[in-house]
Design an enzyme around this catalytic site. Structure first.
Site, PDB file in Angstrom:
ATOM      1  N   GLU A  10      -9.147   3.862 -14.374  1.00 51.05           N
ATOM      2  CA  GLU A  10      -9.884   3.536 -13.148  1.00 51.05           C
ATOM      3  C   GLU A  10     -11.382   3.783 -13.341  1.00 51.05           C
ATOM      4  O   GLU A  10     -11.792   4.805 -13.887  1.00 51.05           O
ATOM      5  CB  GLU A  10      -9.365   4.395 -11.989  1.00 51.05           C
ATOM      6  CG  GLU A  10     -10.046   4.030 -10.682  1.00 51.05           C
ATOM      7  CD  GLU A  10      -9.400   4.686  -9.484  1.00 51.05           C
ATOM      8  OE1 GLU A  10      -8.185   4.479  -9.289  1.00 51.05           O
ATOM      9  OE2 GLU A  10     -10.095   5.413  -8.773  1.00 51.05           O
ATOM     10  N   ALA A  44     -16.808   3.067   0.263  1.00 56.77           N
ATOM     11  CA  ALA A  44     -16.581   3.252   1.696  1.00 56.77           C
ATOM     12  C   ALA A  44     -17.277   2.146   2.491  1.00 56.77           C
ATOM     13  O   ALA A  44     -18.437   1.825   2.240  1.00 56.77           O
ATOM     14  CB  ALA A  44     -17.096   4.615   2.121  1.00 56.77           C
ATOM     15  N   ASP A 102     -10.672   5.640   3.770  1.00 56.93           N
ATOM     16  CA  ASP A 102     -10.768   6.900   4.506  1.00 56.93           C
ATOM     17  C   ASP A 102     -11.681   6.772   5.720  1.00 56.93           C
ATOM     18  O   ASP A 102     -12.666   6.044   5.685  1.00 56.93           O
ATOM     19  CB  ASP A 102     -11.323   7.997   3.586  1.00 56.93           C
ATOM     20  CG  ASP A 102     -10.240   8.532   2.668  1.00 56.93           C
ATOM     21  OD1 ASP A 102      -9.070   8.601   3.113  1.00 56.93           O
ATOM     22  OD2 ASP A 102     -10.558   8.872   1.522  1.00 56.93           O
ATOM     23  N   HIS A 145       0.371  12.378   1.718  1.00 57.00           N
ATOM     24  CA  HIS A 145      -0.915  11.835   2.188  1.00 57.00           C
ATOM     25  C   HIS A 145      -1.613  12.894   3.038  1.00 57.00           C
ATOM     26  O   HIS A 145      -0.966  13.541   3.867  1.00 57.00           O
ATOM     27  CB  HIS A 145      -0.666  10.567   3.021  1.00 57.00           C
ATOM     28  CG  HIS A 145      -1.945   9.860   3.348  1.00 57.00           C
ATOM     29  ND1 HIS A 145      -2.803  10.301   4.313  1.00 57.00           N
ATOM     30  CD2 HIS A 145      -2.521   8.778   2.787  1.00 57.00           C
ATOM     31  CE1 HIS A 145      -3.861   9.512   4.355  1.00 57.00           C
ATOM     32  NE2 HIS A 145      -3.700   8.566   3.437  1.00 57.00           N
ATOM     33  N   ASP A 155       5.864   9.287   4.462  1.00 58.60           N
ATOM     34  CA  ASP A 155       5.189   8.676   3.310  1.00 58.60           C
ATOM     35  C   ASP A 155       6.135   7.731   2.572  1.00 58.60           C
ATOM     36  O   ASP A 155       5.730   6.651   2.131  1.00 58.60           O
ATOM     37  CB  ASP A 155       4.690   9.763   2.341  1.00 58.60           C
ATOM     38  CG  ASP A 155       3.412  10.454   2.841  1.00 58.60           C
ATOM     39  OD1 ASP A 155       2.849   9.998   3.856  1.00 58.60           O
ATOM     40  OD2 ASP A 155       2.991  11.443   2.210  1.00 58.60           O
ATOM     41  N   LYS A 162       5.626  -1.158   2.670  1.00 58.94           N
ATOM     42  CA  LYS A 162       4.640  -1.928   1.894  1.00 58.94           C
ATOM     43  C   LYS A 162       5.344  -2.772   0.826  1.00 58.94           C
ATOM     44  O   LYS A 162       4.937  -3.886   0.547  1.00 58.94           O
ATOM     45  CB  LYS A 162       3.620  -0.971   1.258  1.00 58.94           C
ATOM     46  CG  LYS A 162       2.678  -0.351   2.288  1.00 58.94           C
ATOM     47  CD  LYS A 162       1.750   0.667   1.648  1.00 58.94           C
ATOM     48  CE  LYS A 162       0.845   1.295   2.701  1.00 58.94           C
ATOM     49  NZ  LYS A 162      -0.003   2.356   2.155  1.00 58.94           N
ATOM     50  N   GLN A 173      -2.375   9.185  -6.256  1.00 58.21           N
ATOM     51  CA  GLN A 173      -3.450  10.178  -6.219  1.00 58.21           C
ATOM     52  C   GLN A 173      -3.209  11.120  -7.398  1.00 58.21           C
ATOM     53  O   GLN A 173      -2.064  11.279  -7.820  1.00 58.21           O
ATOM     54  CB  GLN A 173      -3.358  10.937  -4.880  1.00 58.21           C
ATOM     55  CG  GLN A 173      -4.457  11.905  -4.605  1.00 58.21           C
ATOM     56  CD  GLN A 173      -5.821  11.234  -4.690  1.00 58.21           C
ATOM     57  OE1 GLN A 173      -6.385  11.124  -5.779  1.00 58.21           O
ATOM     58  NE2 GLN A 173      -6.343  10.783  -3.563  1.00 58.21           N
TER      59      GLN A 173
HETATM   60  C1  LIG Z   1      -4.793   5.321  -6.344  1.00 60.11           C
HETATM   61  C2  LIG Z   1      -5.767   5.405  -5.190  1.00 60.11           C
HETATM   62  C3  LIG Z   1      -6.907   4.596  -5.193  1.00 60.11           C
HETATM   63  C4  LIG Z   1      -7.820   4.670  -4.148  1.00 60.11           C
HETATM   64  N1  LIG Z   1      -8.938   3.871  -4.174  1.00 60.11           N
HETATM   65  C5  LIG Z   1      -9.806   3.871  -3.132  1.00 60.11           C
HETATM   66  C6  LIG Z   1     -10.952   2.993  -3.118  1.00 60.11           C
HETATM   67  O1  LIG Z   1     -11.182   2.225  -4.053  1.00 60.11           O
HETATM   68  N2  LIG Z   1     -11.775   3.042  -2.038  1.00 60.11           N
HETATM   69  C7  LIG Z   1     -11.534   3.867  -0.968  1.00 60.11           C
HETATM   70  O2  LIG Z   1     -12.328   3.847  -0.015  1.00 60.11           O
HETATM   71  N3  LIG Z   1     -10.470   4.711  -0.965  1.00 60.11           N
HETATM   72  C8  LIG Z   1      -9.597   4.722  -2.000  1.00 60.11           C
HETATM   73  N4  LIG Z   1      -8.504   5.568  -1.997  1.00 60.11           N
HETATM   74  C9  LIG Z   1      -8.311   6.481  -0.865  1.00 60.11           C
HETATM   75  C10 LIG Z   1      -7.462   5.840   0.262  1.00 60.11           C
HETATM   76  O3  LIG Z   1      -8.174   4.782   0.860  1.00 60.11           O
HETATM   77  C11 LIG Z   1      -7.186   6.945   1.268  1.00 60.11           C
HETATM   78  O4  LIG Z   1      -6.320   7.887   0.698  1.00 60.11           O
HETATM   79  C12 LIG Z   1      -6.722   6.517   2.646  1.00 60.11           C
HETATM   80  O5  LIG Z   1      -6.767   7.662   3.502  1.00 60.11           O
HETATM   81  C13 LIG Z   1      -5.261   6.082   2.719  1.00 60.11           C
HETATM   82  O6  LIG Z   1      -5.048   4.900   2.246  1.00 60.11           O
HETATM   83  P1  LIG Z   1      -3.572   4.271   2.372  1.00 60.11           P
HETATM   84  O7  LIG Z   1      -3.731   2.951   1.744  1.00 60.11           O
HETATM   85  O8  LIG Z   1      -2.524   5.169   1.851  1.00 60.11           O
HETATM   86  O9  LIG Z   1      -3.426   4.155   3.975  1.00 60.11           O
HETATM   87  P2  LIG Z   1      -2.199   3.943   4.951  1.00 60.11           P
HETATM   88  O10 LIG Z   1      -1.006   3.391   4.261  1.00 60.11           O
HETATM   89  O11 LIG Z   1      -2.717   3.202   6.117  1.00 60.11           O
HETATM   90  O12 LIG Z   1      -1.812   5.440   5.367  1.00 60.11           O
HETATM   91  C14 LIG Z   1      -2.723   6.282   6.069  1.00 60.11           C
HETATM   92  C15 LIG Z   1      -1.920   7.235   6.963  1.00 60.11           C
HETATM   93  O13 LIG Z   1      -1.267   6.493   7.990  1.00 60.11           O
HETATM   94  C16 LIG Z   1       0.164   6.600   7.877  1.00 60.11           C
HETATM   95  N5  LIG Z   1       0.698   5.230   8.068  1.00 60.11           N
HETATM   96  C17 LIG Z   1       0.662   4.214   7.166  1.00 60.11           C
HETATM   97  N6  LIG Z   1       1.195   3.085   7.686  1.00 60.11           N
HETATM   98  C18 LIG Z   1       1.576   3.405   8.939  1.00 60.11           C
HETATM   99  C19 LIG Z   1       2.185   2.656   9.996  1.00 60.11           C
HETATM  100  N7  LIG Z   1       2.507   1.368   9.870  1.00 60.11           N
HETATM  101  N8  LIG Z   1       2.419   3.288  11.167  1.00 60.11           N
HETATM  102  C20 LIG Z   1       2.082   4.587  11.349  1.00 60.11           C
HETATM  103  N9  LIG Z   1       1.520   5.365  10.376  1.00 60.11           N
HETATM  104  C21 LIG Z   1       1.260   4.774   9.190  1.00 60.11           C
HETATM  105  C22 LIG Z   1       0.439   7.132   6.483  1.00 60.11           C
HETATM  106  O14 LIG Z   1       1.626   7.904   6.451  1.00 60.11           O
HETATM  107  C23 LIG Z   1      -0.809   7.982   6.224  1.00 60.11           C
HETATM  108  O15 LIG Z   1      -0.658   9.251   6.801  1.00 60.11           O
HETATM  109  C24 LIG Z   1      -7.584   5.555  -3.052  1.00 60.11           C
HETATM  110  C25 LIG Z   1      -6.443   6.384  -3.055  1.00 60.11           C
HETATM  111  C26 LIG Z   1      -5.538   6.311  -4.121  1.00 60.11           C
HETATM  112  C27 LIG Z   1      -4.329   7.191  -4.125  1.00 60.11           C
END
Ligand SMILES: Cc1cc2nc3c(=O)[nH]c(=O)nc-3n(C[C@H](O)[C@H](O)[C@H](O)COP(=O)(O)OP(=O)(O)OC[C@H]3O[C@@H](n4cnc5c(N)ncnc54)[C@H](O)[C@@H]3O)c2cc1C
Length: 284
Positions: A10, A44, A102, A145, A155, A162, A173
């Protein structure tokens, strides 16, 4: 049949010319490993959008390595996300990591969706799947998460959803304990999931940065690891050597536990990752 371990790296889009030179040097250093893919993060609120696209496109052009471009929902409406998917496609990008992103206050702060945008990453997975032409990856969290308050089952439900909507792989992570990874993989397998879960590895080279990243990503640092780094934190060479040793040992345990590949958080530097790769392969 022996399946080859996949290696992937990455990178983040650099801010300036010096940063860009460092990035290309890192990619050059890692080219000999013949990575299966590299991924490029998305800043961001879309702050790096154009740079993320340019860097992802240029990596493939210069090296032939396929890229996974990250995309988040932060600050974009649905129509804007469709426009970004168009620009990814025009740039020849065929794989994305679909993320929510985030909240501005950090990963555990309350999330406020952009009006006309998405509340969760699953909606972006669905959009990218409907758009077509992308292999879709998502984020997974072996330590949970940061916003899930320890609700492991939630989770798992989110990852299954998805997958149903079109995701085929997840990168995790970074984490330090192999059992956190196996627990997640086993829970998904029990539910019939075929999502490929690629563990994310952070080669630690700086103790302050480790603590900052662990706080941001919600990764607990096991006591023995925190203590070992605390003992050497003023000696950069010793920190680096310890970081390589810890990551190598984690990689070995993960591969022994059946991990399909290793995804390294390179921080745009190649040397620690190269050293871990050599140690893993020398021992075979
Ligand atoms: C490998 C990796 C790469 C990353 N790269 C980036 C990047 O390039 N740029 C950046 O800004 N950030 C990045 N992040 C950080 C990421 O954007 C954050 O961790 C963010 O808080 C969560 O993203 P997510 O896609 O898991 O969100 P989501 O899947 O939306 O989850 C967020 C929260 O909501 C809950 N949730 C999910 N879906 C639902 C639903 N349908 N109903 C109710 N609750 C739900 C989940 O349990 C979780 O607690 C990365 C993280 C990882 C692990």
């Amino acid at each position: 049949m022996v399946l080859r371990t996949s290696y992937s790296f990455e990178f983040f889009p650099p801010k300036d010319v010096e940063g860009e030179e460092r990035l290309w040097a890192a990619i050059e250093g890692l080219k000999s490993i013949a990575p299966d893919f590299v991924s490029v993060t998305y800043g961001a609120g879309g702050s790096t959008r154009d740079r993320s696209i340019r860097i992802a496109q240029e990596i493939t052009k210069r090296t032939g390595i396929s890229t996974v471009a990250h995309l988040t929902c932060v600050g974009s409406t649905r129509d804007e996300l469709i426009a970004i998917l168009h620009s990814y496609k025009e740039a020849g990008i065929t794989s994305i990591l679909a993320l929510r992103g985030d909240p501005t206050g950090g990963p555990s702060a309350p999330w406020t969706p952009t009006p006309g945008g998405f509340n969760h990453a699953d909606e972006l997975v669905q959009l990218a799947d409907e758009f077509g032409g992308f292999t879709i990856g998502v984020a997974a969290f072996p330590d949970g998460h940061p916003a899930s308050n320890g609700d492991f089952d939630k989770d798992v439900d989110v990852l299954i959803r998805k997958e149903e909507l079109g995701a085929t792989f997840a990168t995790t992570q970074f984490f330090f304990e192999v059992k956190q990874y196996t627990q997640l993989v086993e829970a998904l397998a029990t539910r019939g999931s075929r999502l490929v879960i690629i563990p994310g590895i952070l080669p630690v080279t700086n103790v302050k940065l480790l603590h900052r990243m662990a706080e941001l990503g919600g990764t607990p640092i096991p006591r023995h690891i925190a203590d070992a780094f605390a003992k050497v934190e003023n000696d950069p060479h010793a920190v680096r050597a310890l970081g390589v040793e810890i990551a190598t040992s984690l990689c070995r345990d993960l591969l022994a536990a059946g991990a399909p590949g290793l995804h390294f958080y390179t921080m745009n530097s190649s040397t620690a990752t190269q050293e871990i790769y050599r140690k893993l392969n020398d021992a075979q």
